[in-house]
Scaffold this motif. Structure first.
Motif, short mmCIF file in Angstrom:
data_model
loop_
_atom_site.label_atom_id
_atom_site.label_comp_id
_atom_site.label_asym_id
_atom_site.label_seq_id
_atom_site.Cartn_x
_atom_site.Cartn_y
_atom_site.Cartn_z
N PRO A 37 0.77 -1.17 0.16
CA PRO A 37 0.11 0.00 0.19
C PRO A 37 0.70 1.26 0.11
CG PRO A 37 -1.02 -1.56 1.53
CD PRO A 37 0.65 -2.37 1.08
N SER A 38 1.97 1.35 0.63
CA SER A 38 3.01 2.39 0.72
C SER A 38 3.46 2.71 -0.81
CB SER A 38 4.02 2.29 1.40
OG SER A 38 4.82 1.12 1.18
N ALA A 39 3.57 1.84 -1.69
CA ALA A 39 3.91 2.06 -2.93
C ALA A 39 2.67 2.75 -3.92
CB ALA A 39 4.26 0.84 -3.82
N LEU A 40 1.39 2.42 -3.35
CA LEU A 40 0.51 3.03 -3.95
C LEU A 40 0.43 4.69 -3.62
CD1 LEU A 40 -2.06 2.92 -5.65
CD2 LEU A 40 -3.39 2.17 -3.76
N VAL A 41 0.73 4.97 -2.42
CA VAL A 41 0.80 6.35 -1.87
C VAL A 41 1.80 7.14 -2.67
CG1 VAL A 41 1.33 7.89 -0.11
CG2 VAL A 41 -0.20 5.77 0.38
N SER A 81 -5.84 2.51 1.96
CA SER A 81 -6.42 2.23 3.20
C SER A 81 -6.39 3.34 4.13
CB SER A 81 -5.34 1.19 3.84
OG SER A 81 -4.06 1.66 3.96
N PRO A 82 -7.18 3.37 5.20
CA PRO A 82 -7.10 4.58 6.23
C PRO A 82 -5.85 4.78 6.69
CG PRO A 82 -8.95 2.87 6.74
CD PRO A 82 -8.11 2.28 5.61
N PRO A 83 -4.89 3.99 7.02
CA PRO A 83 -3.70 4.57 7.66
C PRO A 83 -2.80 5.27 6.80
CG PRO A 83 -4.14 2.13 8.53
CD PRO A 83 -5.06 2.60 7.51
N HIS A 84 -2.89 4.64 5.51
CA HIS A 84 -2.17 5.14 4.25
C HIS A 84 -2.85 6.67 4.02
CE1 HIS A 84 -0.28 1.08 4.20
NE2 HIS A 84 0.76 1.69 4.04
N TYR A 85 -4.07 6.57 3.87
CA TYR A 85 -4.56 7.85 3.39
C TYR A 85 -4.40 9.00 4.61
CZ TYR A 85 -8.81 11.02 2.59
OH TYR A 85 -9.46 11.97 2.35
N LYS A 86 -4.18 8.59 5.69
CA LYS A 86 -3.93 9.56 6.67
C LYS A 86 -2.58 10.01 6.73
CE LYS A 86 -4.46 11.55 10.95
NZ LYS A 86 -2.93 12.02 11.33
N ASN A 87 -1.75 9.16 6.50
CA ASN A 87 -0.45 9.65 5.81
C ASN A 87 -0.31 10.72 4.86
OD1 ASN A 87 0.67 7.91 7.83
ND2 ASN A 87 1.27 6.32 6.53
N ASP A 113 -1.49 14.01 5.94
CA ASP A 113 -0.56 14.53 6.65
C ASP A 113 0.44 15.33 5.67
OD1 ASP A 113 -1.96 13.94 9.17
OD2 ASP A 113 -0.46 12.29 9.46
N TRP A 114 0.93 14.45 4.73
CA TRP A 114 1.80 14.83 3.79
C TRP A 114 1.28 16.02 3.01
CZ3 TRP A 114 1.78 15.32 -1.69
CH2 TRP A 114 2.78 15.52 -2.32
N LEU A 115 0.02 16.07 2.66
CA LEU A 115 -0.58 17.32 2.02
C LEU A 115 -0.65 18.47 2.69
CD1 LEU A 115 -3.51 15.55 -0.01
CD2 LEU A 115 -1.59 16.32 -0.94
N ALA A 116 -0.93 18.32 4.14
CA ALA A 116 -0.78 19.48 5.11
C ALA A 116 0.65 20.22 5.05
CB ALA A 116 -1.10 19.09 6.53
N LYS A 161 -8.75 5.01 11.74
CA LYS A 161 -7.98 6.41 11.99
C LYS A 161 -9.01 7.49 11.75
CE LYS A 161 -4.04 4.39 11.98
NZ LYS A 161 -3.38 4.07 13.35
N GLY A 162 -10.30 7.37 12.42
CA GLY A 162 -11.62 8.33 12.25
C GLY A 162 -12.17 8.29 10.91
N TYR A 163 -11.76 7.57 10.04
CA TYR A 163 -12.32 7.32 8.61
C TYR A 163 -13.61 6.31 8.53
CZ TYR A 163 -8.38 10.40 7.56
OH TYR A 163 -7.44 11.34 7.81
N ALA A 164 -14.10 6.29 9.44
CA ALA A 164 -15.47 5.28 9.55
C ALA A 164 -16.72 5.93 10.52
CB ALA A 164 -14.77 4.02 10.15
#
Length: 816
Positions: free
Chosen positions: A243-247, A261-267, A270-273, A335-338
């Motif tokens: 999944p990290s390769a997808l990010v 996935s929610p954890p990778h979306y959260k990452n 954070d990166w976009l911020a 991660k709050g995405y539910a």
């Protein structure tokens, strides 16, 4: 002596039409599980089916039924009872991807293929076909569907405007037996009328599992019928094991849109911020598919000697529900995405959604869970005073049966968890710790997805963790908890007369207000009985590149635009516009062939019209990869040695600052003796009724060696007994041998067949679920084929003997 001389002369193209094709790249974590729309079950498979096939109707951006192959539909007014016959008026502009015209015969065939005597074999769309009595061809472009009740009488159907099943070509599928269509047919080149077309490479791409490449259908009927358009020529589904390769690829522009996935979306959030000028757009919102996650508790009392029937006690299930902290699961694991769950129907459909009142709710309270178990007779403890035990002679009633346990028994349950779903593993880890606080012991059984299906759909388990999706109409989702789904879709073997009464009424009710009441009553009884503990509704977490395409839209306001809309003709694809500006790089990868265990030179070429600097990643298809900077002349040359004699699928990704291109090519590796033999392992026909301990089970071994070499075969039975071996002379028609074997105990056995011609080897596996009692419980067989030289390709074939429906009667069961 085998000698192969191989030479590659790289050619630098002045133009590359294929690489210049406008492409939409979609990144996914989970590969599709079948090309066959009657077999595949994961959501990505359904997305694929919605790209290739059309349904009678589709779903618009606001989740309303919209025309597709059927331009309109209505209840036939002069057929009684009103609503028992629906008419569908079809387009005259659709063609199958092989050029054959579409007409009413294809629709009639699609329905007849799945009803009557074929209904059990054709399980995939049973929620829609369950009430179909017959289908009538009125004329070349008009059909009428006649509906019935469960007694066989003409009856109104409430869901006639939401028949969400793919229409398939009669001229292809009429050659496939329904039993094969529902369980084994590979469908190597899917043939639909949908907006995208498969190629001759689709099957090999599917087996490799890295990507599927589809092309725009230039003759798509939606262009003529509805004025739609698709402004890109190629669509690629890219599957990521990591999944990290997808990010990383969405950040560098290697793909255009991804579900994370929610954890990778959260990452990524954070990166976009930290990178506010990025051109990446994001969305997290409830899925339009009503996606829910649940703990499934097996309600069958024929689940095998290794399971614990104390789970059938309503108080035990209520305690489990009270002991589950849904807020923690949503916040910590997702991660709050539910959103916290209650019913199998999601709040994305507010008209149908039900939630419990404060008096009905199984609110989180370990104290309440302990109180329930104390009062129900689970007030003894094991020697460590950690887990509860039932008092001797404990009795309880579930439905029309009374269960009595003469001896004390620990509240211990095995949970079957899919190894591929990390969130399920995390939820299990939480449950093991949380439920121990009220004295319930959990143990994990982690299996792959194929074996999970064998266990769960066979009813051989205590608990599992699962998910459900369905179309916006509630019919599909309420079906899967009805008694009628026990022969197919049921994942908890739940059966309730009160639930069934409301489900049946919901099927027949034409008044939407009254139907809403029945649907909500179904959800009430499902919740109260706690055979499903729905713990959350996960959000779809997506990211896309605004510098590649515009027209993504607002998915929260219009959830039918999301990638998850798999009911054909997703409106998103008709609105996307390629951004004119940065030209993506062009990637070319040459085929390679040569002997195993010898260094070969892999050559490739990359070109960027804007003369941007480029990097690349070359994946060899054998688990190895290499990355680097593209040389100034664009030529990439990499040495690599392949171990096994087989065909590998290589992939080259080339990146500039904002975008990327990909190319794939085969590496054909030949051993010293040429091709490896092809072998098959099958059960003898009379062995299908013998899958129980202590009985001789017959096996046949067949195959072919292209060079007609002598073949040595060895069959290991997976139970530490002596293997079977034979040396067979190959003939023009191949080779064949046979043996039999008895397994001592009930268990899952992995049989391994090895076939060698002295130079190259084929390996395949067969997983057998052996039951304890002769002819006792239903069984399932999963067949996994491992390709030449042990490169694994999984082809799952489920052979199911169904339970008879039978009648209900009061029964007392005494258990050891």
């Amino acid at each position: 002596m085998f000698v192969l001389v191989f030479s590659v002369v790289p050619i630098k193209p002045t133009a590359n039409a294929d690489a210049a094709i406008t492409t939409l790249r979609i990144g996914m974590i989970e590969p599709i599980d079948s090309l066959n729309p009657f077999i595949g079950v994961n959501d990505n498979a359904y997305i694929f089916y919605g790209l290739v096939y059309d349904f009678l109707m589709c779903v618009d951006e606001d989740l309303n039924p919209a025309p597709n192959l059927a331009l309109s539909w209505h209840v036939v007014p002069d057929e009684l009872p009103l609503g028992s016959v629906w008419q569908y008026n079809l387009t005259q502009n659709a063609y199958w991807h092989d050029g054959e015209p579409f007409d009413a015969d294809d629709v009639v065939f699609t329905f007849n293929y799945q009803i009557g005597l074929n209904w059990t074999d054709m399980w995939a769309y049973q929620p829609y076909t369950v009430l179909v009595d017959s289908v009538e061809r009125v004329d070349e472009y008009t059909v009428r569907v006649h509906y019935k009740d469960f007694q066989g009488n003409p009856a109104p159907a409430s869901y006639g405007a939401s028949m969400m099943l793919p229409i398939v070509p009669e001229h292809y599928w009429s050659k496939i037996l329904p039993s094969a269509a529902g369980f084994s047919h590979t469908n190597p080149k899917p043939l639909g009328t949908g907006p995208f077309i498969c190629t001759d490479q689709t099957y090999s791409e599917f087996l490799t599992g890295d990507r599927l490449i589809l092309y725009r259908n230039p003759d798509y009927h939606g262009f003529t019928d509805f004025g739609w358009d698709i402004k890109f020529e190629r669509l690629i589904l890219e599957f990521y094991l990591e999944p990290s390769a997808l990010v990383t690829d969405i950040q560098r522009g290697g793909i255009d849109i991804a579900e994370l996935s929610p954890p990778h979306y959260k990452n990524l959030v954070d990166w976009l911020a930290a990178n506010p000028t990025s051109s990446i757009g994001i969305d997290n919102s409830l899925k339009c598919t009503q996606y829910s996650k649940e703990i499934s508790i097996c309600m069958s009392d024929q689940s095998g000697a290794d399971t614990n029937l104390l789970r059938l006690d309503p108080v035990v299930r209520q305690a489990m529900a009270h002991a589950t902290n849904k807020t923690f699961i949503c916040d910590a694991i997702f991660k709050g995405y539910a959103e916290e769950g209650a019913s199998i129907i999601s709040p994305i459909s507010p008209y149908w959604y039900w939630e419990p009142s404060p008096d009905e709710e199984y609110y989180f309270s370990v104290e309440k869970a302990n109180e329930l178990l104390d009062s129900a007779g689970y007030n003894l403890w094991d020697d460590d005073h950690k887990y509860r035990k039932s008092t001797p002679g404990l009795s309880f009633q579930w439905q029309d049966k009374t269960y009595t346990f003469p001896d004390s028994k620990v509240l211990e349950f095995e949970v079957v968890v899919e190894a591929e779903l990390y969130e399920d593993l995390e939820v299990y880890n939480y449950l093991e710790e949380a439920w121990a606080e009220c004295g319930i012991k959990l143990t994990p059984r982690v299996v792959n997805s194929a074996l999970w299906g064998v266990i769960v759909y066979g009813g051989y388990f205590d608990l599992t963790i699962t998910y459900w999706s369905g179309d916006p109409d509630p019919n599909y989702l309420v079906y899967i908890q009805s008694t009628y789904s026990l022969n197919g879709w049921s994942e908890n073997w739940y059966s309730s007369p009160l639930y069934d009464e409301n489900y049946t009424n919901s099927l027949l009710e034409q008044d939407p207000v009254q139907r809403q009441e029945y649907i909500r009553n179904c959800q009430y009884w499902d919740y109260i009985d706690a055979a499903f503990i729905v713990y959350c509704y996960p959000h779809g977490c997506h990211a896309w590149r605004n510098d590649h395409y515009t027209g993504w839209g607002d998915w929260k306001a219009h959830p039918g635009r999301s990638l998850a809309n798999f009911w054909s003709a997703n409106p998103l694809f008709f609105d996307l516009e390629p951004v004119v500006g940065n030209a993506p790089p062009i990637a070319l990868l040459d085929n390679v062939a040569g002997p195993a265990n010898q260094s070969l030179t892999i050559t490739a070429y990359a070109f960027d019209p804007d003369e941007d600097e480029m990097t690349y990643r070359l994946v060899f298809g054998d688990g190895a990869n290499v990355s680097g900077t593209v040389p100034s002349d664009g030529e990439i040359s990499v040495p690599h040695s392949f171990v096994n004699a087989t065909t590998y699928s290589m992939e080259l990704m080339v990146y500039d600052e904002n975008s990327a291109d990909a190319a794939s090519a085969p590496a054909t590796i030949i051993g010293p003796g040429g091709n490896a033999p092809v072998s098959n392992l099958r059960l003898m026909p009379d062995s299908f009724e013998k899958l129980s301990a202590g009985r001789d089970i017959g096996f046949t071994i067949t195959g072919k060696d292209i060079e007609d070499d002598t073949v040595d075969v060895r069959l290991d039975f997976g139970d530490s007994t002596a293997s079977f071996s034979d040396t067979i002379w190959d003939t023009e028609v191949g080779f064949e041998t046979a043996t039999d074997h008895a397994f001592d105990t009930d268990s899952d056995y992995t049989l391994v067949l090895t076939a060698s011609d002295g130079h190259n080897t084929t390996v395949m596996t067969l997983v057998l679920a052996i039951t304890e009692e002769e002819g006792g419980t239903p069984w399932m067989l999963i067949l996994g084929i491992v390709a030449v030289a042990a490169v694994v390709v999984v082809v799952a074939v489920f052979l199911i003997r169904r339970k008879g429906a039978g009648g209900r009667e009061e029964e007392e069961i005494r258990l050891p």
